[in-house]
Design a protein around this motif. Structure first.
Motif, PDB file in Angstrom:
ATOM      1  N   ILE A   1     -23.837 -32.926 -21.304  1.00  0.00           N
ATOM      2  CA  ILE A   1     -24.058 -32.961 -22.749  1.00  0.00           C
ATOM      3  C   ILE A   1     -22.788 -32.637 -23.518  1.00  0.00           C
ATOM      4  O   ILE A   1     -22.524 -33.234 -24.587  1.00  0.00           O
ATOM      5  N   LEU A   2     -21.965 -31.743 -23.002  1.00  0.00           N
ATOM      6  CA  LEU A   2     -20.775 -31.326 -23.741  1.00  0.00           C
ATOM      7  C   LEU A   2     -19.744 -32.441 -23.881  1.00  0.00           C
ATOM      8  O   LEU A   2     -18.816 -32.328 -24.699  1.00  0.00           O
ATOM      9  N   GLN A   3     -19.890 -33.503 -23.108  1.00  0.00           N
ATOM     10  CA  GLN A   3     -18.954 -34.619 -23.219  1.00  0.00           C
ATOM     11  C   GLN A   3     -19.275 -35.532 -24.403  1.00  0.00           C
ATOM     12  O   GLN A   3     -18.471 -36.404 -24.748  1.00  0.00           O
ATOM     13  N   GLU A   4     -20.423 -35.351 -25.010  1.00  0.00           N
ATOM     14  CA  GLU A   4     -20.774 -36.139 -26.184  1.00  0.00           C
ATOM     15  C   GLU A   4     -19.950 -35.695 -27.389  1.00  0.00           C
ATOM     16  O   GLU A   4     -19.686 -34.509 -27.575  1.00  0.00           O
TER      17      GLU A   4
ATOM     18  N   GLY B   1     -19.626 -28.937 -31.364  1.00  0.00           N
ATOM     19  CA  GLY B   1     -19.996 -27.610 -31.847  1.00  0.00           C
ATOM     20  C   GLY B   1     -20.558 -26.721 -30.754  1.00  0.00           C
ATOM     21  O   GLY B   1     -20.397 -25.494 -30.785  1.00  0.00           O
ATOM     22  N   LEU B   2     -21.211 -27.343 -29.754  1.00  0.00           N
ATOM     23  CA  LEU B   2     -21.768 -26.561 -28.651  1.00  0.00           C
ATOM     24  C   LEU B   2     -20.682 -25.987 -27.750  1.00  0.00           C
ATOM     25  O   LEU B   2     -20.909 -25.007 -27.044  1.00  0.00           O
ATOM     26  N   SER B   3     -19.497 -26.617 -27.763  1.00  0.00           N
ATOM     27  CA  SER B   3     -18.409 -26.176 -26.894  1.00  0.00           C
ATOM     28  C   SER B   3     -17.914 -24.788 -27.266  1.00  0.00           C
ATOM     29  O   SER B   3     -17.251 -24.130 -26.465  1.00  0.00           O
ATOM     30  N   ASN B   4     -18.199 -24.357 -28.483  1.00  0.00           N
ATOM     31  CA  ASN B   4     -17.810 -23.001 -28.868  1.00  0.00           C
ATOM     32  C   ASN B   4     -18.672 -21.949 -28.172  1.00  0.00           C
ATOM     33  O   ASN B   4     -18.296 -20.784 -28.087  1.00  0.00           O
TER      34      ASN B   4
ATOM     35  N   LEU C   1     -31.517 -27.754 -15.649  1.00  0.00           N
ATOM     36  CA  LEU C   1     -30.462 -27.577 -16.635  1.00  0.00           C
ATOM     37  C   LEU C   1     -29.432 -26.610 -16.070  1.00  0.00           C
ATOM     38  O   LEU C   1     -29.764 -25.475 -15.700  1.00  0.00           O
ATOM     39  N   ASP C   2     -28.174 -27.060 -15.966  1.00  0.00           N
ATOM     40  CA  ASP C   2     -27.062 -26.204 -15.562  1.00  0.00           C
ATOM     41  C   ASP C   2     -26.313 -25.764 -16.807  1.00  0.00           C
ATOM     42  O   ASP C   2     -26.101 -26.566 -17.731  1.00  0.00           O
ATOM     43  N   PHE C   3     -25.864 -24.520 -16.829  1.00  0.00           N
ATOM     44  CA  PHE C   3     -25.195 -24.025 -18.029  1.00  0.00           C
ATOM     45  C   PHE C   3     -24.133 -22.999 -17.664  1.00  0.00           C
ATOM     46  O   PHE C   3     -24.174 -22.373 -16.594  1.00  0.00           O
TER      47      PHE C   3
ATOM     48  N   ASP D   1     -16.735 -18.479 -21.243  1.00  0.00           N
ATOM     49  CA  ASP D   1     -15.730 -18.827 -20.230  1.00  0.00           C
ATOM     50  C   ASP D   1     -16.320 -18.737 -18.820  1.00  0.00           C
ATOM     51  O   ASP D   1     -15.662 -18.290 -17.875  1.00  0.00           O
ATOM     52  N   ASN D   2     -17.575 -19.179 -18.712  1.00  0.00           N
ATOM     53  CA  ASN D   2     -18.310 -19.179 -17.443  1.00  0.00           C
ATOM     54  C   ASN D   2     -18.498 -17.781 -16.864  1.00  0.00           C
ATOM     55  O   ASN D   2     -18.792 -17.636 -15.671  1.00  0.00           O
ATOM     56  N   ARG D   3     -18.395 -16.761 -17.697  1.00  0.00           N
ATOM     57  CA  ARG D   3     -18.730 -15.410 -17.223  1.00  0.00           C
ATOM     58  C   ARG D   3     -20.225 -15.287 -16.995  1.00  0.00           C
ATOM     59  O   ARG D   3     -20.678 -14.447 -16.212  1.00  0.00           O
ATOM     60  N   LEU D   4     -21.002 -16.107 -17.680  1.00  0.00           N
ATOM     61  CA  LEU D   4     -22.428 -16.221 -17.425  1.00  0.00           C
ATOM     62  C   LEU D   4     -22.728 -17.689 -17.145  1.00  0.00           C
ATOM     63  O   LEU D   4     -22.491 -18.553 -17.992  1.00  0.00           O
ATOM     64  N   SER D   5     -23.217 -17.970 -15.958  1.00  0.00           N
ATOM     65  CA  SER D   5     -23.526 -19.349 -15.581  1.00  0.00           C
ATOM     66  C   SER D   5     -24.793 -19.362 -14.755  1.00  0.00           C
ATOM     67  O   SER D   5     -25.221 -18.329 -14.222  1.00  0.00           O
ATOM     68  N   GLY D   6     -25.392 -20.514 -14.659  1.00  0.00           N
ATOM     69  CA  GLY D   6     -26.608 -20.588 -13.870  1.00  0.00           C
ATOM     70  C   GLY D   6     -27.323 -21.902 -14.049  1.00  0.00           C
ATOM     71  O   GLY D   6     -26.757 -22.893 -14.562  1.00  0.00           O
TER      72      GLY D   6
END
Length: 973
Positions: A579-582, A587-590, A658-660, A664-669
């Motif tokens: 999704i972030l490539q759209e 705005g979601l990239s922040n 859904l992967d997220f 800075d990827n300190r929280l991922s899952g």
């Protein structure tokens, strides 16, 4: 003056290593705000760079988590880089290929060395316990024993529900051999680099008929270019008996006799024998692994040898393993040809202690172990063939040993066609050989076999699996249309043979210094040959780095089925959206660093069950069925009932995930919602009347569903110069239901009984029933008093003048009789929720890791209490110890099917805690690590049995799990 000093650059140097202490070659080091200044580490992991106090040095390496360090007054900065399980460009091994993590569309979890469970691990599956959402592993207490493994719930009624294990590209057959404990134990856990779990059908369908229960891919360690590295890891451990059995001490037993069976008091013995202490020990176990690795740009190698001596908590129980492994990879013909050779062999020696734990709980604690006047080998025994056996005598007069070997060898050739960029052909041939033998000797002096003169049995098994797989992979970047595709197509052929010989007899006599049986009870042998041929293909397509498509198709043909249903087709389809490539998602990239939606659907099969089920076999009938011809009676031949059209079990599943990643990827899952539907389940069901020669046949008749949700989280809590803290969390909720079981329309039919229990002949406590969970508990509903305690079984509680079962059990149908019509379904042996929490902390040279596991929402039937928790047991044939629950329930008679014994089995376990201290450049050692591990350290549960973690849900004197403490050292030269 101070300002001038702080602006002067100095030479900063140090060594960069990985989590195992190995130096990393080629790590990039740069000044964060000056990209023109940088360097890389040399062959020893060392670097040197100019920087001034206050500058930030950035360390980055492919496959590892990048780190920043602020330069202070110290001119030496040593760094440990941890593998990054969430790095989007990390390569993940899937079936017949690899993908980067960012391009995955299926539900795949990879666990590396850093996150494995620590300690002395005898079998590889134990490395994953508590680490993967949806994966339930229940290990046994015996050293080297097998495990119950379920991935996203039970998927079969009678066939195996274990995931398929693939080692370095070779799918393994899961058959054991005589004299062996666990077919996977031949793999030295110290040789494993990573384990990848393929959960949903879109990921596992490439394995077709073998992937219905998921796939676990094991990748072993290989060599790296550089100087030769020698590594040693060794540990020593001791185990302690843990848990409360619930049986009476000798003094309490005497008091119970006085209160409930005073007529027996004068016959009691004078001793205080703790029978559990007599059969258990605090064993010492050791493990050693030595490996040598290295190589050049053209050839790399890794060779390892291991020795494990694991002793069990019950005396004589032992598992020894000697393992050898080697891997060589070389590139030829201008690096167009890659040759990889893997070999792995283990020699295992096992001593199986007889199951005497139940006897130790029950035997009269006032009696001695030895009796000089006893004819039973000098051991005290009751002069009653049906009384409980002396557990010490059973151990000392039984010798049950096994020897086994398993060797897995493979040769893999990958040729990159030089005239067509992107096209490679891989061919892998493998041979998996297992051989085992067992010898059970029961001394003629052992009371249970005294009349028969002892017993001797021998068994030998050989399994051979020969497999060749060839596939082509074509990768093409279509930059003009913003696309990239990878296509794989191939063929697989598997040939397996299983050969077994068994003989056994009684009446032992010593011949030339060895016991031999004189009464030939029986001999048996068989040879089973199976073949599996497959054609498969897969397409992975990426458009504009946003949209991901994966599709696979496999066609399997198995000799396990009749000619009409020998072939099956299994397919899958999955879609991913980054999704972030759209453009609109800028705005979601922040907030997010990664956001990917996945949806997948696929069909897998299961053919891991009995052989030749479609064939009728004939056996001699019983003597009373012989047919008379004149003066002779000729035995009849009776055929087995079969369904000639028996076929594959098939599981179709859909997954939405859904992967997220945040901060800075300190929280991922990831979060996944799934549904699995299995149809054509094989079951030994009752056929329609007059349609078959048998009242039960194995046929495709059942259906089952599993649906649930999974959550996986990985967090970096602290990332500093001295402190690091990361935490992993996984959660699973699974609901299982049998939706179809039988074609019968008989209204009287209730369920198929299963789940045998001890305490009386032919008793069961579980059922398979349509509309219910797999192996649901079924019992009488016990009536409780105002305080919540069960009514005792001797009172006339309903005041009808007749004390009977109507006084203690609910008459569900109101017919005035307590019988099977009043049994109700009231328990689930499968956990509804499974949780795992892993913590890793580092402070300077100290490391601390801990694993917490929890199963919630399942029930356990306490067969230990139900079989021994009643007063009449005190003088049942002979005086027997009994379970303290008798005082709570006030039962005089055995109440095996009372709901009182079905308890909440939820638990939280502190399962694995490791504390270590590491040194770098310690003399001849490039790294040195000292560690201590505690396993099965703490259990929090409301269950009153010895351990709530019971495979199948029935607690019946299982081999007790021990609490283990270990100390070890790991050194790299």
């Amino acid at each position: 003056m101070l300002f001038g000093i702080n602006t002067i650059s100095a030479q900063i140097s140090g060594t960069i290593i990985d989590d195992t202490g190995e130096p990393l070659i080629g790590v990039n080091i740069s000044l964060k705000n000056n990209i023109t200044t940088g360097t890389i580490t040399d062959i020893d992991g060392q670097y040197s760079i100019k920087a001034k106090p206050g500058d930030t040095l950035s360390y980055s390496y492919i496959g590892f988590q990048p780190l920043d360090r602020i330069v202070g007054d110290n001119k030496t900065i040593n760094v440990t880089l941890g593998e990054s399980s969430e790095l989007l460009n990390e390569v993940v091994v899937i079936g017949y290929g690899t993908l980067t993590k960012k391009d995955l569309t299926g539900t795949v979890t990879k666990i590396g060395t850093k996150d494995f469970n620590k300690g002395s691990i005898a079998t590889p599956e134990a490395l994953l316990n508590g680490k993967v959402a949806g994966l339930q592993i229940t290990t046994g207490g015996e050293p080297g024993s097998g495990s119950s493994i379920n991935l996203r719930g039970q998927t079969s009624l009678s066939a195996s529900s274990r995931p398929l294990f693939v080692v370095d590209g070779v799918p393994l057959e899961d058959n054991g051999v005589a004299g062996g404990r666990n077919p996977l134990s031949f793999i030295n856990a110290a040789d494993i680099e990573s384990m990848t779990v393929l959960k949903d059908a879109s990921a596992a369908a490439i394995y077709g008929s073998r992937g219905a229960s998921g796939v676990i891919i094991i990748t072993t360690k290989g060599g790296k270019a550089g100087k030769t590295k020698i590594s040693y890891n060794g540990n020593m451990s001791t185990s302690l008996f843990s848990g409360d059995s619930g049986f009476l001490s000798p003094n309490n037993f005497r008091n119970a006799i006085i209160a409930k069976a005073p007529q027996e008091f004068e016959f009691l013995g004078d001793l205080n024998t703790e029978w559990v202490d007599e059969i258990t020990q605090n064993p010492i176990s050791t493990e050693h692994t030595l490996s040598v690795s290295g190589g050049t740009e053209k050839l790399t190698y890794n060779i390892s040898a291991g020795f494990l001596n694991a002793n069990g908590i019950i005396k004589t129980s032992q598992h020894q393993k000697k393992s050898l492994a080697g891997s060589i990879v070389t590139n030829l013909f201008n690096d167009n040809l890659r040759v990889k050779v893997n070999t792995r062999t283990s020699f295992m020696d096992d001593t199986f202690a007889p199951n005497t734990y139940g006897a130790a709980l029950s035997f009269d604690p006032t009696r001695p172990v030895l009796d000089p006047d006893s004819e039973f080998g000098g051991f005290y025994e009751w002069n009653d063939a049906l009384a409980t056996n002396n557990p010490v005598a059973t151990i000392d007069l039984t010798d049950n040993k096994g020897n086994s070997i398993r060797t897995l060898n493979s040769l893999e050739l990958t040729y990159q066609l030089p005239w067509l960029n992107g096209l490679s052909i891989t061919s892998r041939g493998s041979v998996d050989y297992q051989s085992g033998s067992s010898r059970l000797f029961i001394d003629p002096l052992l009371r249970s076999n005294f009349v028969n003169g002892g017993r001797l049995s021998n068994a030998e098994t050989t399994n051979i699996s020969k497999q060749i797989e060839t596939y082509a992979t074509y990768t093409k970047d279509l930059s003009s249309i913003k696309s990239k595709l990878t296509f794989t197509a191939g063929h697989s052929y598997l040939d397996t043979e299983r050969d077994q010989d068994v003989d056994f007899g009684n009446g032992l006599e010593m011949v030339d210094g060895e016991y031999q049986y004189t009464t030939d009870i029986g001999k048996d042998s068989f040879l089973v040959i199976n073949k599996l041929a497959s054609f498969f293909g897969r397409l992975n397509y990426t458009y504009d780095e946003k949209y991901l498509l994966s599709a696979s198709l496999r066609r399997d043909g198995s000799s396990r089925f009749g000619p009409n249903n020998r072939w099956g087709t299994f397919s899958s389809f999955a879609f991913g959206w980054r999704i972030l490539q759209e453009d609109w998602a800028s705005g979601l990239s922040n907030t997010f660093d990664n956001l990917k939606l996945r949806v997948g659907y696929g069909v897998t099969g299961n053919e891991r069950f009995g052989d030749y089920l479609y064939n009728t076999f004939y056996f001699y009938g019983t003597p009373d069925a012989a047919y008379q011809f004149g003066d002779q009676f000729v035995p009849t031949l009776r055929g087995t009932g079969v369904d000639p059209d028996v076929k594959w079990e098939e599981t179709s599943s859909i997954n939405l995930g859904l992967d997220f990643g945040l901060f800075d990827n300190r929280l991922s899952g990831s979060i996944d919602v799934y549904q699995k539907f299995t149809d054509d389940l094989l079951f030994n069901a009752a056929p329609s009347a007059f349609t078959n020669i048998s009242d039960r046949i194995t046929t495709n008749i059942g259906e089952m569903t599993n649906n649930g949700i999974e959550l996986s989280l990985n967090t970096v809590m602290i990332d500093g110069d001295s402190w690091d803290w990361d935490m992993g969390f996984n959660f699973t909720c699974n609901n299982n239901e049998i939706t179809k079981l039988d074609n019968t329309s008989d209204s009287i039919f209730i369920a198929y009984e299963t789940g045998g229990i001890s305490g009386d002949v032919g008793q069961t406590i579980q059922v398979l029933q349509q509309g219910e969970v797999f192996n649901a508990f079924r019992s009488y509903e016990h009536i409780l008093d105002a305080n919540g305690n069960p009514l005792n079984d001797t009172g006339d509680h309903n005041d009808d003048g007749i004390p009977n079962n109507l006084d203690i059990y609910v008459d569900q149908n109101g017919d005035g009789v307590i019988n099977e019509d009043d049994l109700i379904l009231n328990g689930n042996p499968n956990p509804k929720y499974i949780l795992g929490i892993t913590n890793n902390l580092r402070w300077n040279n100290w490391d601390l890791s801990a694993t917490l596991r929890s199963n919630i929402g399942m029930n356990i039937y306490n067969n230990v209490a139900s079989a021994a928790g009643f007063y009449d047991r005190l003088d049942d044939r002979k005086t027997n110890n009994f379970h303290e629950s008798a005082f709570v329930n006030d039962f005089t008679n055995r109440q095996l099917k009372s709901s009182v014994y079905i308890s909440d089995g939820s638990f939280l376990k502190l399962d694995n805690v490791t504390l270590s201290y590491s040194l770098r450049d310690a003399g001849v050692f490039s790294s040195l690590r000292f560690y201590t591990t505690a396993s099965n350290l703490l259990t929090i549960t409301g269950y009153e049995g010895i351990d709530p973690e019971v495979a199948g849900g029935i607690d019946n004197n299982q081999y007790p799990r021990s609490r283990t403490f270990l100390m070890g050292i790991s050194a790299n030269f």
